[in-house]
Design an enzyme around this catalytic site. Structure first.
Site, short mmCIF file in Angstrom:
data_model
loop_
_atom_site.label_atom_id
_atom_site.label_comp_id
_atom_site.label_asym_id
_atom_site.label_seq_id
_atom_site.Cartn_x
_atom_site.Cartn_y
_atom_site.Cartn_z
N HIS A 86 0.83 -1.22 0.00
CA HIS A 86 0.00 0.00 0.00
C HIS A 86 0.86 1.26 0.00
CE1 HIS A 86 -4.07 -1.75 0.85
NE2 HIS A 86 -3.29 -2.80 1.08
N ASP B 188 3.72 9.42 -0.62
CA ASP B 188 2.56 8.63 -0.18
C ASP B 188 2.27 7.54 -1.20
OD1 ASP B 188 0.42 7.98 1.45
OD2 ASP B 188 -0.28 10.05 1.61
O1 F6P Z 1 -0.78 1.33 4.27
C1 F6P Z 1 -0.38 2.16 5.29
C2 F6P Z 1 -1.27 1.96 6.49
O2 F6P Z 1 -1.32 0.63 6.87
C3 F6P Z 1 -2.66 2.53 6.22
O3 F6P Z 1 -3.59 1.58 5.90
C4 F6P Z 1 -3.01 3.24 7.48
O4 F6P Z 1 -3.45 4.52 7.20
C5 F6P Z 1 -1.74 3.33 8.26
O5 F6P Z 1 -0.72 2.69 7.56
C6 F6P Z 1 -1.95 2.80 9.63
O6 F6P Z 1 -0.81 2.78 10.38
P1 F6P Z 1 -0.76 2.00 11.75
O7 F6P Z 1 -1.35 0.65 11.50
O8 F6P Z 1 0.67 1.95 12.10
O9 F6P Z 1 -1.58 2.79 12.71
#
Ligand code: F6P
Length: 471
Positions: free
Chosen positions: A157, A364
């Site tokens: 992602h 991003d």
């Molecule tokens: O893909 C990046 C991501 O997993 C997103 O889905 C989300 O916005 C973010 O990182 C969440 O981060 P964390 O799980 O560390 O809170």
């Protein structure tokens, strides 16, 4: 055909959303599970207090959610350590912020192995496995070592930097090539896919035919799947949400001023300090707009145990205070800075009320806020998206005002241009953007990935034959 098994670090169990927020990934995974029901497996979002690590199972709307807690040590080494202090910064082109330790790497591998061990208990031979994101790169390898021959896909992602940067990751040769254990590796943009394929060629000596790599006796396919949103549904939601009492209260509180909105998890990749500086420059250089705009920056805190995040929180809070002090009036606060998070419904209404969507990450993978902002607009009187050229979304959102977030002058100028853009141009840009986002919505994204994963690869020998045929 077996069932679909989705694996990600975060899992959003419907009733327990408050504890385990999965962010942008949540929307994407839910779209996949709408197409084909099955299992969603991952971390519960909880740190175990006892030595025995519990695994929970909940069935909801024909989807089985299986989650496990992490021990304190695993949480520290795997989540706070290797994924968020090594992989996250390096994959976001911030080698300078990476803090590597061997201990964290072994914690990362241990948790991946733990996931594989638990999955082993539930996997059937025909199940289709879709692994998400940088937390779980070596998972396919751990599953293959347990004898699983299933088709396994991986989707990143977040960005994939060029090999010159990936090789700065200590032990990259142990980790990155393990992605070759997947049958399909998906990226957000062509640049990300190209960077990864260059890594495979440069560091592993592998060559591809049309992004198919032959590794031992298997073919792995690399492809581009830009993640989308539920465009039409989000547009309808925004139309309703703008009438919510809370959103109406916010609109009234603006006293007729134009609203600029930014919504980002508090993360250095989002470029919030640079954005605040650009807004400050805008107020300095275009003084006619003073008292006529309000910039609302919603920035829920995240990863607060990690020092870089705590430092940034301080920096942003004081910059917002300084700008408000310098430019504010007794009856006007230029920046409203809030650390709390709002649900999708409220955000959709706020996006629709905003004249400008300011989405300027330094880097991003995609950025779904940009897409949600576009989907939320009133097509008759749409707002304008100011978007960083370094967000994956910029590859599709070419009709936005694309900016370089490192260049405050360009961002300040774009804010002014967005605020004064004539209606005809706003409509044209919005129509073009909405068309692109409707064409590639999240359902299509999931369908494309799963169809590609289900498809047996063309054997490389056959590909070679096809490529050598004269036209
Ligand atoms: O893909 C990046 C991501 O997993 C997103 O889905 C989300 O916005 C973010 O990182 C969440 O981060 P964390 O799980 O560390 O809170």
């Amino acid at each position: 055909m077996g069932q679909l098994v989705i694996v990600s670090n975060r899992v959003a169990i419907p009733e327990k959303n408050a504890k385990a927020r999965a962010g942008g990934l949540e929307v994407a995974v839910q779209a996949a599970l709408k197409r084909k029901s099955g299992i969603w497996f991952g971390w519960s979002g909880k740190v175990a207090t006892q030595t025995k690590i519990a695994t929970q199972q909940v069935v909801h709307d024909k989807i089985t959610y299986i989650t496990l807690d992490l021990s304190k040590e695993d949480h520290q080494e795997y989540y706070n350590g290797f994924t968020n202090r090594v992989l996250w910064p390096i994959l976001h082109y911030r080698i300078d912020l990476a803090e590597f330790s061997r201990r964290d790497l072994s914690g990362y591998l241990r948790v991946n192995d733990h996931f594989a061990r638990e999955l082993h208990e539930v996997l059937g031979p025909d199940d289709l496995i879709w692994v998400h994101d940088y937390h779980l790169m070596p998972l396919a390898k751990a599953l293959r070592e347990r004898g699983h021959k299933n088709r396994i896909g991986f989707f990143l992602h977040i960005p994939c930097p060029p090999p010159e940067m990936l090789t700065a990751l200590p032990n990259h040769e142990r980790l990155i090539p393990s992605l070759c254990e997947y049958d399909l590796v998906g990226f957000q943009t062509g640049d990300d896919a190209f960077n990864f394929s260059r890594y495979l060629t440069r560091e592993c000596g592998l060559h591809s035919h049309d992004f198919n790599f032959m590794v031992a006796d298997r073919t792995i396919r690399i492809d581009v799947f830009p993640v989308g949103i539920e465009t039409a549904a989000f547009a309808h939601l925004a139309e309703r949400s703008v009438r919510l009492p809370f959103v109406q209260r916010v609109i009234r509180s603006l006293n007729g001023r134009a609203l600029i909105i930014g919504v980002d998890r508090l993360d250095y990749s989002k470029g919030i300090p640079q954005r605040l500086s650009a807004f400050e420059l805008f107020l300095q250089t275009q003084p006619d707009w003073r008292s006529k705009v309000t910039y609302l920056q919603i920035a829920p805190k995240s990863r607060t145990e990690i020092p870089e995040y705590a430092d940034m929180e301080q920096e942003i809070g004081s910059a917002a205070g300084r700008i408000n002090g310098a430019f504010g009036e007794a009856d006007w606060t230029p920046i409203r800075y809030v650390n709390r998070s709002y649900g999708h419904t409220t955000l959709a209404g706020l996006y629709r009320a905003a004249r400008v969507g300011l989405v300027t990450p330094l880097r991003d993978g995609m950025n779904l806020v940009a897409k949600e902002y576009v989907a939320s607009q009133n097509p008759d009187d749409p707002g304008v998206l100011v978007l960083s050229r370094f967000a994956g979304a910029a590859h599709e959102c070419k009709a936005a005002l694309l900016v370089n977030p490192y260049d405050p002058d360009s961002v300040a100028a774009a804010i002014g241009q967005a605020l004064s853009m004539p209606l005809v141009e706003r409509r044209e840009r919005h129509e073009a953007l909405f068309r692109v986002l409707s064409h590639n919505n999240v359902q299509q994204w999931a369908d494309r990935f799963l169809t590609a994963l289900e498809r047996e690869p063309t054997p490389l020998s056959r590909l070679e034959q096809m490529l050598s045929v004269e036209p």
